[in-house]
Design a protein around this motif. Structure first.
Motif, short mmCIF file in Angstrom:
data_model
loop_
_atom_site.label_atom_id
_atom_site.label_comp_id
_atom_site.label_asym_id
_atom_site.label_seq_id
_atom_site.Cartn_x
_atom_site.Cartn_y
_atom_site.Cartn_z
N TYR A 1 -4.88 -50.43 -19.30
CA TYR A 1 -5.72 -51.55 -18.87
C TYR A 1 -6.70 -51.96 -19.96
O TYR A 1 -7.05 -53.13 -20.08
CB TYR A 1 -6.46 -51.12 -17.61
CG TYR A 1 -7.12 -52.23 -16.83
CD1 TYR A 1 -6.38 -53.05 -16.00
CD2 TYR A 1 -8.49 -52.43 -16.91
CE1 TYR A 1 -6.98 -54.04 -15.27
CE2 TYR A 1 -9.10 -53.44 -16.18
CZ TYR A 1 -8.34 -54.24 -15.37
OH TYR A 1 -8.94 -55.23 -14.65
N THR A 2 -7.15 -50.98 -20.74
CA THR A 2 -8.13 -51.28 -21.80
C THR A 2 -7.49 -52.04 -22.96
O THR A 2 -8.17 -52.78 -23.66
CB THR A 2 -8.74 -49.96 -22.32
OG1 THR A 2 -9.19 -49.22 -21.21
CG2 THR A 2 -9.89 -50.21 -23.26
N PRO B 1 -6.02 -54.81 -24.97
CA PRO B 1 -5.97 -56.26 -24.80
C PRO B 1 -4.53 -56.74 -24.63
O PRO B 1 -3.61 -56.20 -25.26
CB PRO B 1 -6.57 -56.79 -26.10
CG PRO B 1 -7.46 -55.70 -26.56
CD PRO B 1 -6.77 -54.43 -26.17
N SER B 2 -4.32 -57.73 -23.76
CA SER B 2 -2.96 -58.12 -23.41
C SER B 2 -2.16 -58.57 -24.62
O SER B 2 -0.99 -58.21 -24.77
CB SER B 2 -2.98 -59.24 -22.37
OG SER B 2 -3.75 -60.32 -22.84
N TYR C 1 -0.94 -53.68 -16.02
CA TYR C 1 -2.33 -53.99 -15.67
C TYR C 1 -2.55 -53.97 -14.17
O TYR C 1 -3.58 -53.48 -13.68
CB TYR C 1 -2.74 -55.35 -16.22
CG TYR C 1 -2.78 -55.41 -17.72
CD1 TYR C 1 -3.25 -54.34 -18.46
CD2 TYR C 1 -2.36 -56.55 -18.40
CE1 TYR C 1 -3.29 -54.39 -19.84
CE2 TYR C 1 -2.40 -56.61 -19.77
CZ TYR C 1 -2.87 -55.54 -20.50
OH TYR C 1 -2.91 -55.61 -21.85
N THR D 1 -6.40 -61.90 -11.48
CA THR D 1 -6.38 -61.43 -12.88
C THR D 1 -5.08 -61.82 -13.56
O THR D 1 -5.07 -62.34 -14.69
CB THR D 1 -6.54 -59.90 -12.92
OG1 THR D 1 -7.74 -59.54 -12.25
CG2 THR D 1 -6.58 -59.39 -14.33
N ARG E 1 -13.01 -64.15 -13.18
CA ARG E 1 -11.68 -63.58 -13.29
C ARG E 1 -10.62 -64.67 -13.41
O ARG E 1 -9.58 -64.47 -14.04
CB ARG E 1 -11.38 -62.77 -12.04
CG ARG E 1 -11.24 -61.33 -12.32
CD ARG E 1 -10.85 -60.59 -11.08
NE ARG E 1 -11.77 -59.49 -10.92
CZ ARG E 1 -12.56 -59.31 -9.89
NH1 ARG E 1 -12.55 -60.14 -8.88
NH2 ARG E 1 -13.37 -58.29 -9.86
N THR F 1 -17.79 -53.41 -19.43
CA THR F 1 -16.65 -54.25 -19.05
C THR F 1 -16.64 -55.53 -19.87
O THR F 1 -15.61 -55.94 -20.39
CB THR F 1 -16.74 -54.60 -17.55
OG1 THR F 1 -16.92 -53.39 -16.83
CG2 THR F 1 -15.50 -55.29 -17.08
N GLN G 1 -13.83 -56.81 -22.68
CA GLN G 1 -13.18 -58.12 -22.54
C GLN G 1 -13.43 -59.02 -23.73
O GLN G 1 -12.55 -59.76 -24.16
CB GLN G 1 -13.67 -58.82 -21.27
CG GLN G 1 -13.05 -58.28 -20.02
CD GLN G 1 -11.66 -57.76 -20.26
OE1 GLN G 1 -10.75 -58.53 -20.57
NE2 GLN G 1 -11.47 -56.46 -20.18
N THR H 1 -13.96 -54.53 -11.65
CA THR H 1 -13.12 -54.63 -12.84
C THR H 1 -12.88 -56.09 -13.23
O THR H 1 -12.85 -56.97 -12.38
CB THR H 1 -11.76 -53.96 -12.62
OG1 THR H 1 -11.15 -54.57 -11.49
CG2 THR H 1 -11.90 -52.49 -12.41
N LYS I 1 -10.46 -58.41 -16.18
CA LYS I 1 -9.55 -58.43 -17.31
C LYS I 1 -9.14 -59.87 -17.53
O LYS I 1 -8.45 -60.45 -16.71
CB LYS I 1 -8.33 -57.56 -17.07
CG LYS I 1 -7.39 -57.56 -18.23
CD LYS I 1 -6.69 -56.24 -18.38
CE LYS I 1 -6.04 -56.14 -19.74
NZ LYS I 1 -7.00 -55.78 -20.79
#
Lengths: 225, 235
Positions: free
Chosen positions: A73-74, A76-77, A102, A159, B70, B152, B156, B231, B233
């Motif tokens: 998850y940490t 980056p995509s 994710y 998300t 988000r 967080t 990001q 959370t 992302k």
């Protein structure tokens, strides 16, 4: 301000004439966006249900599962996709592998919260009524965990809708394709419309999921994500 | 296997460790723009989140900000900022600050909101004025979630700063974006490794700071704080 390259023409934020003749372009992108998101969330659910239940059943699994998916998850995509590209190529497999990775963390976490919130009294009562462990899980614990599971599905879905745009760099992207088109052609309309559509899609789907939750889990009211 | 050995050779090549496209320079660019964005974002978001949590007002706003945050596609936000502000670091900074704000508002709001009402009563009974109560009682108790929000956001922002290479930014994203453009999978993979390591280093170092800042009296609930965090992302 950025303008059309050579002509003395100022590009409006939304060129409605162009937009009206290119609706199918947005429609196709929107459909791809929804398909990529749905597959990632459903795939994530299929993976995280057994994982989450196992981590709940055997507490020694809990931390390793959360740690592994926490690390994924940490990442980056864009980096995760790039790490997968040499092995799975440019395309759907890479995109879905990353997106599912994710969603699993969000879904497992919420599943665990839900299962842990089941009161001990209820579990004792189920045991006393003669439920076997599996029946107790399916018919008592999981239904009581549903509000938390739904909260996880909502967060995972919203998300993922945002992250799908980034798969434009590996040849997919849904609405992200049009953002990319806007970038390389220096053309505002697809960029602005696709960004707004992506936000709107996330908010509409989130509201729709709240509606589904109200119908499916009438005993839960407004457990916010 | 050949991918990994090529990547190992890429890292061993001294030309990748110096000059304007070298790893040290790219690291400095990535860290600088990320740190600036998180700092500016914190200056805007923390007072808002702390005030909303302290007064217990506009709770729906604080929670809805997290949902809208988000839903923001970081890629679209970056490109729109680029179209508005043109080339340079300004559009990147604006986009990263915008993406850094929601997690900090939501988490600091929840952190302040969750301070036990009895504790606040006791502080008032002991004669604390409002400001002293906020600074000396509520904020220390809210540190786990406030810091979780900052962490967080930072993770990001580091992730999104990678995308900034698409709009001519620097940082490690350069290797990834150039790797894609040149179909140079070695550079692509090496860049992705660097980005992933930087994101994890950000996460770990801010967790360490968080541990240092949490008052000793509430350290037992530290893991609980990290897991209660909302959370995010977006990249």
């Amino acid at each position: 301000m950025a303008s059309g390259c050579f002509l003395d023409y100022v590009d409006p934020w939304v060129n409605w004439t162009w937009l009206s003749t290119h609706v199918p372009l947005f429609w196709d992108a929107l459909q791809q966006h929804i398909a990529l998101t749905a597959f990632a969330v459903i795939g994530g659910l299929v993976l995280s249900l057994p994982l989450g239940v196992a981590a709940h059943q055997w507490p020694s699994l809990r931390n390793p599962v959360l740690a592994v998916f926490g690390v994924i998850y940490t990442i980056p995509s864009l980096a995760l996709f790039a790490l997968l590209v040499p092995y799975t190529g440019l395309g759907v497999v890479t995109a879905e592998a990353g997106l599912i990775g994710y969603t699993v963390l969000i879904l497992v976490r919420n599943l665990l919260v839900g299962l842990e919130s089941v009161p001990q009294d209820v579990i004792d009562a189920a045991d006393g009524m003669g439920y076997r462990p599996f029946a107790r899980l399916v018919r008592v614990e999981l239904p009581l965990a549903l509000p938390a599971i739904f909260a996880g599905v909502r967060i995972a879905t919203v998300t993922t809708i945002g992250l799908v745009t980034i798969t434009a760099l590996i040849g997919l992207g849904g609405l992200g394709q049009l953002i990319y088109k806007g970038l390389i052609e220096n053309f505002h309309t697809p960029l602005v419309v696709a960004t707004v559509l992506s936000i709107a899609l996330a908010l509409v789907v989130d509201l729709a999921l709240i509606g589904v939750e109200r119908l499916a889990v009438p005993w839960s009211r407004g457990t916010a994500g | 296997m050949s991918v990994l050995s090529n990547v190992a050779r890429w890292f061993a090549d001294p030309t990748h460790w110096s000059g304007p496209d070298g790893i040290p320079q790219r690291l400095a660019e990535h860290v600088q723009i990320s740190a600036e964005s998180v700092a500016i974002g914190a200056l805007i978001a923390l007072p808002i989140g702390i005030a909303l949590g302290h007064y217990g007002r506009f709770g729906n706003l604080a929670i809805n900000i997290s949902n809208v945050g988000r839903a923001l596609p970081s890629f679209g936000v970056l490109v729109i900022a680029f179209q508005v502000f043109g080339l340079g670091s300004l559009p990147i900074l604006v986009a990263l600050v915008a993406l850094a704000i929601p997690p900090m508002i939501t988490n600091s709001y929840v952190g302040l909101r969750e301070v036990d009402a009895d504790v606040k009563e006791a502080a008032r009974g002991m004669g604390y004025r409002e400001l002293a109560r906020l600074v000396r009682v509520e904020l220390p108790l809210a540190v786990p979630l406030v810091m979780a929000g900052i962490r967080t956001s930072a993770v990001q922002v580091v992730a999104t700063a990678t995308l900034a290479a698409l709009i001519a930014g620097g940082g490690f994203g350069r290797y990834v974006i150039d790797g894609f453009a040149q179909q140079d999978y070695t550079k692509l993979f090496a860049g992705a490794v660097l980005v992933a390591l930087l994101a994890m280093a950000t996460e770990l170092s801010l967790s360490a700071v968080e541990r240092l800042l949490v008052p000793r009296g509430i350290r037992l609930q530290r893991t609980a704080g990290a897991q209660r965090a909302t959370t995010f992302k977006t990249a």
